[in-house]
Design an enzyme around this catalytic site. Structure first.
Site, PDB file in Angstrom:
ATOM      1  NE  ARG A  64     -11.811 -49.388 -34.141  1.00 58.13           N
ATOM      2  CZ  ARG A  64     -12.588 -48.351 -33.780  1.00 58.13           C
ATOM      3  NH1 ARG A  64     -13.900 -48.414 -33.870  1.00 58.13           N
ATOM      4  NH2 ARG A  64     -12.065 -47.242 -33.324  1.00 58.13           N
ATOM      5  N   GLY A 118      -1.093 -65.430 -28.526  1.00 57.78           N
ATOM      6  CA  GLY A 118      -1.982 -64.320 -28.187  1.00 57.78           C
ATOM      7  C   GLY A 118      -3.453 -64.585 -28.398  1.00 57.78           C
ATOM      8  CB  THR A 119      -5.622 -67.168 -29.408  1.00 57.80           C
ATOM      9  OG1 THR A 119      -5.343 -68.457 -28.881  1.00 57.80           O
ATOM     10  CG2 THR A 119      -4.810 -66.936 -30.658  1.00 57.80           C
ATOM     11  CB  CYS A 169     -21.604 -55.178 -59.997  1.00 57.28           C
ATOM     12  SG  CYS A 169     -22.072 -54.796 -58.288  1.00 57.28           S
ATOM     13  CG  HIS A 221     -12.119 -64.084 -37.258  1.00 56.46           C
ATOM     14  ND1 HIS A 221     -11.792 -64.033 -35.925  1.00 56.46           N
ATOM     15  CD2 HIS A 221     -12.642 -65.325 -37.469  1.00 56.46           C
ATOM     16  CE1 HIS A 221     -12.112 -65.194 -35.352  1.00 56.46           C
ATOM     17  NE2 HIS A 221     -12.614 -65.990 -36.262  1.00 56.46           N
ATOM     18  CB  VAL A 233      -9.946 -57.591 -38.932  1.00 54.39           C
ATOM     19  CG1 VAL A 233     -10.829 -58.820 -38.694  1.00 54.39           C
ATOM     20  CG2 VAL A 233     -10.158 -56.562 -37.821  1.00 54.39           C
ATOM     21  CG  ASP A 234      -4.199 -55.966 -37.101  1.00 53.94           C
ATOM     22  OD1 ASP A 234      -3.259 -56.583 -37.649  1.00 53.94           O
ATOM     23  OD2 ASP A 234      -4.575 -56.210 -35.938  1.00 53.94           O
ATOM     24  CB  CYS A 278     -19.574 -52.645 -56.274  1.00 60.01           C
ATOM     25  SG  CYS A 278     -18.622 -54.087 -56.787  1.00 60.01           S
TER      26      CYS A 278
END
Ligand SMILES: [Zn+2]
Length: 230
Positions: free
Chosen positions: A55, A171-172, A135, A105, A89-90, A132
């Site tokens: 994605r 758009g929801t 850490c 989100h 999420v884009d 990461c």
């Protein structure tokens, strides 16, 4: 004029981003239980990483549409008087010129370390279990709010709605809480509301006004109206 805009899958869909609210209930051929829940991740992290890596890579194939660009224009004029909240999420709002976007989100271009809790902008892959940057532990997961997890930024969103003059939902489906409840929150405070959606949403009766059609057509027209009244 303070405005809160909520955007959902319909806005990204017009740019060709596949969503998981399609008729078959699958997201790019996967069940949401497998790729969008903490249980799915624990059961098969390799599958989940491969899914979000794909994605993330696919963001290169899509571009902001006229709705994203219009909201970027609106932000350029209103500045912090405009709050864009997105369920997407884009990064199409950012590429459309908006700089202050609350991603309730999560974001494909972010990774979250389960060891140290920090979040990092992430453009590469996670399936290869990179260390990461904070850490050094290899516990990075997609920074996506999965089903059963708490959406981000709820306090800031509620505060923005409380101070708004207008709430606009674009758009929801009006079916996914807590976002579906924002219009009820606005209404309870006497704040005007507008729905822009391809078809009447499940919550369309809560809105003072509804306009139905493509976001790419209707949002630029609405933004022109707002800017013309300033
Ligand atoms: Zn870490």
């Amino acid at each position: 004029m303070r405005i809160v805009v909520l955007t959902g899958a319909g806005v990204s869909a017009e740019s060709g981003v596949p969503t998981f609210r399609d008729a078959d209930g699958l997201w790019e051929g996967h069940r949401v239980e497998d790729v969008a829940t903490p249980e799915g991740y624990d059961a098969d992290p390799g599958l989940v990483h491969a899914f979000y890596d794909a994605r993330r890579a696919a963001l290169a194939d899509v571009a902001p549409n006229p709705a994203h660009l219009a909201l970027g224009r609106l932000e350029a004029v209103l500045g912090h008087d405009l709050t864009i909240v997105t369920q997407n999420v884009d990064d199409l709002h950012e590429r459309g010129g908006a700089h202050h976007v609350l991603h309730m989100h999560g974001e494909l271009l972010s990774a979250w370390c389960r060891a140290c809790g920090h979040r990092f902008r992430w453009e590469g892959t996670l399936a290869d279990r990179p260390a990461c940057p904070g850490c050094g532990v290899s516990e990075l997961r997609p920074d996506i709010v999965w089903f059963g997890e708490m959406p981000y930024e709820m306090d800031r969103i509620s505060a923005a709605i409380a101070e708004a003059d207008l709430f606009v939902s674009i758009g929801t489906s009006g079916a996914v809480y807590p976002a579906a409840g924002f219009v009820i929150e606005a209404r309870a405070r006497g704040i005007r509301s507008l729905e822009i959606n391809l078809e009447p949403s499940e919550g369309t009766h809560w809105f003072d006004e509804a306009r139905h059609g493509k976001a790419g057509d209707l949002v630029p027209r609405w933004v022109d109206e707002v800017l013309g009244r300033l």
